[in-house]
Each structure stands twice: as C-alpha cells, then as structure tokens.
Design an enzyme around this catalytic site. Sequence first.
Site, PDB file in Angstrom:
ATOM      1  N   SER A  26       0.843  -1.196   0.000  1.00 41.87           N
ATOM      2  CA  SER A  26       0.000   0.000   0.000  1.00 41.87           C
ATOM      3  C   SER A  26       0.873   1.238   0.000  1.00 41.87           C
ATOM      4  O   SER A  26       2.057   1.185   0.333  1.00 41.87           O
ATOM      5  CB  SER A  26      -0.894   0.017   1.249  1.00 41.87           C
ATOM      6  OG  SER A  26      -0.154   0.453   2.384  1.00 41.87           O
ATOM      7  N   ASP A  27       0.300   2.369  -0.357  1.00 37.56           N
ATOM      8  CA  ASP A  27       0.991   3.627  -0.121  1.00 37.56           C
ATOM      9  C   ASP A  27       0.818   3.973   1.358  1.00 37.56           C
ATOM     10  O   ASP A  27       0.101   3.298   2.112  1.00 37.56           O
ATOM     11  CB  ASP A  27       0.444   4.730  -1.039  1.00 37.56           C
ATOM     12  CG  ASP A  27       1.476   5.810  -1.330  1.00 37.56           C
ATOM     13  OD1 ASP A  27       2.377   6.009  -0.493  1.00 37.56           O
ATOM     14  OD2 ASP A  27       1.387   6.462  -2.383  1.00 37.56           O
ATOM     15  N   TYR A  28       1.464   5.034   1.773  1.00 37.59           N
ATOM     16  CA  TYR A  28       1.555   5.426   3.178  1.00 37.59           C
ATOM     17  C   TYR A  28       0.163   5.540   3.823  1.00 37.59           C
ATOM     18  O   TYR A  28      -0.606   6.436   3.488  1.00 37.59           O
ATOM     19  CB  TYR A  28       2.289   6.759   3.264  1.00 37.59           C
ATOM     20  CG  TYR A  28       2.872   7.131   4.598  1.00 37.59           C
ATOM     21  CD1 TYR A  28       2.062   7.512   5.651  1.00 37.59           C
ATOM     22  CD2 TYR A  28       4.246   7.128   4.797  1.00 37.59           C
ATOM     23  CE1 TYR A  28       2.597   7.871   6.872  1.00 37.59           C
ATOM     24  CE2 TYR A  28       4.804   7.496   6.018  1.00 37.59           C
ATOM     25  CZ  TYR A  28       3.972   7.862   7.056  1.00 37.59           C
ATOM     26  OH  TYR A  28       4.512   8.217   8.264  1.00 37.59           O
ATOM     27  N   SER A  29      -0.164   4.576   4.714  1.00 34.23           N
ATOM     28  CA  SER A  29      -1.414   4.590   5.481  1.00 34.23           C
ATOM     29  C   SER A  29      -2.671   4.482   4.616  1.00 34.23           C
ATOM     30  O   SER A  29      -3.779   4.759   5.081  1.00 34.23           O
ATOM     31  CB  SER A  29      -1.495   5.869   6.335  1.00 34.23           C
ATOM     32  OG  SER A  29      -2.512   5.776   7.288  1.00 34.23           O
TER      33      SER A  29
END
Length: 740
Positions: free
Chosen positions: A265-268
């Site tokens: 995933s991307d950040y969070s």
Amino acid sequence: MKKEELVDLLQEMTIEEKIGQLVQVTGEVFLMDNIDTTTGPLKDLNLSNKTLYQVGSILNIVGSEKIRKVQDEYLSKSRLKIPLLFMADIINGYRTVFPIPLAQGCSWDPNVVYHCTKVSIKEAGSAGASVNFSPMVDLVRDSRWGRVMESIGGEDPYLGQVFAKTMIQAYQGEDISKLGNVAACVKHFAAYGAVEGGRDYNTVDMSEREFRQYYLPAYKSAIENGAEMIMTSFNTINGVPASVNQWLLREVLRKELGFKGIVISDYSAIEETIAHGVSKDKKQAAYRAIMAGVDIDMMSNVYANHLKELIDEGKVPEEILNQSVMRVLILKNKLGLFENPYGNIDEEREKRILKSEENLQEARKQTAETLVLLKNEKEVLPLKKNQKIALIGPYGDNIAILGSWSIFSDKSKIQTLKEVFEKRMGTKNVLYAKGSEILREKEINQILSADGGNIIHVENEEEKENEYLQQAIEIAKQADTIVLAIGEHYRQSGEACSRANIEISEIQKRLLNELAKQNKKIVTVLFNGRPLVLKDISEKTDALLEVWFPGTEGANAIADVIFGEVNPSGKLTMSFPQATGQCPIYYNHYQTGRPHISNIRFASRYQDIPTQSFYPFGYGLSYSKFEYFDLKISSPKITENSFITVSIKVKNNSNRGGKEVVQLYIQDLVASSVRPVKELKGFKKEYFEAYEEKTITFEITVDMLKFWSEKLQYQAEKGEFKIFIGPNAEEGEETIFELV
C-alpha cells in the site's frame, strides 16, 4: 535458500510472525536509544515492542552504518532471524541528484534515463537500500497535480512503456542479487495521474476503455520486464479505493497482467479507506485489503492489530495470509538477504561511491540532455563569454534546485549559476542581483502552514522588494544581456502540491516586466516541476530555457547549454497550456463532432484563448535547424500478417551539429469507438553533423494499430490511417495507408 526451505520456514512461523512480515514501519524507531511504544512514531502506530521486532520491512532508513545497526538490533531479538527489507524513496538521485523524472523523460532517450537511474541506485544500493519506490509510471495530463514531476513518461502511454522498461532494467539488472541492484517498486497502481481537478489524493473516475487504452500500458510494460513490487494508489477506481479493490488487484493485476510479486500500500492508504467511506473501521479495512491482495501495509497498524482476529474468526483464510508472506520471503531470498542480511552495504565501498567525481560528471552530461529550449528569437543563444551578463533572479545564486523528493541529497556538491558563470566568464563579466524572492511572505506561509512548518515573517517586505528590484534594474543597465533565473519554489511541486494557478508568482512577473523596459536581450532560465502558463513570460523574453529542477549538476549543465558547449535537444513530454483553465490538456485527445477548425461560434472552443497548447507535446528547439521533407511509404496497404515502412528525409540545415528527435504519430480515421487525433507510435533520436541529411525509417505493424474497441476487444480494425512524422505533435509531413 531453496524453495522447499522457504516453505519450511513459512510452516515454522506463528500467525503473529507471519502478520509481522506484512507490516512496514519507519526505521527511526530502531535508531532510538530506548524504544518507547508510548511516544513518537510508535505511539501513533500503536504497536507493541514485541510486534515491532516481527515487522518485515523498514521505510526510508539508508546508510551503511544505520542499516547495519538496525539489522543487528532486529535480528538479535528475532526468533527466526528473518532479515528486514530496507525500502526507500530514491526518486531522482541519492547523494548525487539528477533531474526530476519528468525532466529525464524530456531527453527522449532511454540511455539518458538508464544512466541517471543506474548511478542513483548504485549510490543508494551501496548505502543499503534493497527496494526503491520507483519508477512512477502514472500517465499525467493535468499540470495542476504536483506529482507530475515524478512521471517519467508524461502524458504519453508509449513513452511511459519505453521508460518503464528502461528503469526496471537499470534497477534490477539481469540478476537482482548482484551487487548494486535493487528491487523496483512501480507506482501508483492505478491511474493516480487522473485525479479530478489535479488535486492530490482525489477521486479518479473513468471508463474502462480509457483506463485500459492509456493508463494501463506503462504498468504492463514494467511488469513484463520483471518489476518485483507494485504500490497501490490513493485514489478510487470504479468507486473503490485501489488498496481494497479486488477487481483491480486480483483480476487485472494478478490474473490479466500476470504479476507475481509484492503489492504494497501507499503510506497509510489501507487505513484511509475508512475516510473514503468504504471501510467501517480498521478491522474491516484490514479484511478488505488482504482479500483484495495487498501484501504489505505501509505505516499503519491495520494489519498488525486486526489480521489475527480476522483469521481466528475464519473471515480471512490462513492460506491468503500465507500467500502474501511467501511473496515477501521470496523477494528477501532473491535479494540474497538470508545469506547476507546486510545486502549491498560496505562502508568503504559506500564512501568511495558517494565521493565519486565520475558520478558528478555523469550527472552533468545527462542533465544537459533534459533541458528544453522553448524560444530563441534572433538566435540570442548561445551566449558569447566576452560580454557583460546581468544574472538576475531568485534562482541566480540558489542551491534549492533539486526538487522536493531529494531527501538524501548531498547539498555540499551543488554549485549555483552565479558560481558557475563567474568561473567561466570571470567575476568582472558577471553582474548579479537577486531581483526578487520566489514568493511573497503570504504565499510561502500558505505552503509552510499546510506542512506544519514554522510561519515566517519578513520585516519591511515591500521595502526589501523594491530594493531588490532597483538593484536588478541598475545592473541590467550595465550589461549586454540579462540572464533571468526564475521559477516555482521547490515546495510548490511534488506530493501534496496541487496548484489551482500554475503561473509564475506575481513578484517574479513584476521583476521581468521591469527588466523588459530596459530594452536589453533577456534569456529566461525556468526552474519548475510542472508545465506552467508561460504566455506572459515568453512574450517578454528573447530566449526561454526550460531546465526543470535539474539536480546537483544543474548549474554546470545549464551553463553548458547557454554558452553553446552543448546543443540542446530536449523535447516536452507534457503540453504547456495557454491558461490554467485548459487543464487537463494533452495532445492525444479525442476529436469532437464540432472541432475547432475555424473561428465559428458553435464549435468546441474557448472564447478567450486558443484551444491548442502554448507549447505542444514533443516540442523543443535546437541551435541546429532541421528540415523534414520527402515522406515516403513502402505500400499504401497493410494486412494482418505484413508490415510496411515509412521514411522521411531530415536535414540539418545549419553549420552546427546537433540531435533531433524524429517523431512518428498515427491517427485511426474511422473506428467503432472514437479515436484520438493522433498517437505517438515511435521516435528516433539522431545526431546530425552540420548540413547532414539522413533518411529516417520506421516500421509500421498491425500491433501499432490495435486499440480497445467498442466491445472492449483489443484489436485493429480495417480502414484508413494517417501517418504524421515531424519534430513535435503539431508539425510534420503526412500520408495515408489502409489496413485491408
């Protein structure tokens, strides 16, 4: 480690240890003297000390000493001694910074992109990075979006495919375990470049045909060339965020494209599906993401704190968990980390590589290839060194020319334009004045406050502004030529840097307006991370050189072009608009039922500006003068099982050798669904000696004519096609052929 040994390792792991391999945290926590889970980054993540020593990967900790310390500390407390993966954002350079990716694409030369990438990753690899969050292959059509600076292919899917392949090969080589190679993580899957209004993290809504025709090809190219990782995008696709989108990740990515590597995933981004309104809470977000096929949760506690509960309840089959864990173990094994958990790191090698003069020379050489000459009235450029130059502008003596993603750079290596000009011309021939700031106090504080930074206050701002301006006017009067260095602030482009107005700041416009009154020749050097509205700038300047954010050796490369030691050959990979209101604007748009052919009212047009771009895709000037003529085609007809060739003569009608990018476009004139006015299908960058003439030949195959038809079938349809060959998307020679 053999495959059966990986299987045995997986079977030996507890559920908690498996889940840990799917969690990524920042490496800062491991560098603390005393790891405290109640404060700092661990407090926000809500991870226990035990969970921390089970995580599988670390974000943005690079450097031999740091990585050895973190890996040692981690392995000392790890039951099964599974090494960490160290991932980093090396976007356009590590210590030696190259031009931003958008600029690299403007070289229209895979060799340039390869060398920029290879040096960047050689440096980062020597410092211990094992995975790099690059290349960014998103198709970008809207200059308001700040992340256009990261796109290697700009607005064109064909360029995206070519450069995606190049960068994967540069990062990973033929054997990813070899010294100096790292795993590439392609981002952002998918269609992140189409966010509505050019606003970062926003919604994407498009037809499946549009998605497959234009946005998917670059990702496909990266996967076909062995990319080890894919990062999901923040946006929605068909109303579902990418990080929980089963159709996107399991059907398209895994089944259709055959991707077998890791999805991160991307950040969070998984946790943020709650804010999207498609996950009720973190537990549901974890369920949706793991079932969609996201293997690693970057910088949230969604997997760490909820996957075990979901497995215990029988909602997530353990086999789904095992598949994700095995993909992580396989990559660690490919990188050779089980045998050598420190990967590429070698303190002595790192010191030697990071001090390499060869890397700086490479940066200077390749940077010059990315600069785009947009205007050169009366051949003002190249400049002669025996004249007085007034170097004016906030970028005249400024080292902030790297771009917003250059987080590991060595700023001590950077020279400014002033320093470089003085070395080449002597201090007596270079008069310098700052002229203005890049932004006024209110404008810079809008950026700083949004970033949580400290607000600045400028005493007597208006008085200082007038003082800077008067100094610039005074030295302009003494000079033969003005070189004006202006542009965006480096924090005006990049992630979270969307702009509703993509013009140069008013304070810099005022500076140019006053200098234009001096009736001196003006050469404007433009620093920026996106296409800008340049109509006012262009009208008041004699020569305009687009240098982007050029990196460590930017000043030397700019001087090489300005003084004629290098003949500029860059071409735009994004269209420059007439006004911000034109965005998104791109050359390969669809024709309408009422095209704007002439100045009639009831047509697809604007009342106040032209419909075409100000500077078109593929555009760029040279100190040489190239002529195109005598377009020939080998046959007016092509069949399913044949090909034809098309050739054109190109002549350098000048006494200066130079490079030209010869571009091939094709238009499908009649089809079952609307087709673009033209599409790039090939290009060749050739060097021409003075007055040299060459015949440039392209091969046309049926595969080049295929598209996603009315019934969403990828095919070529019989009928007529038009060929364009020229120096950019709006100029060139034409001919027609038929698929029979």
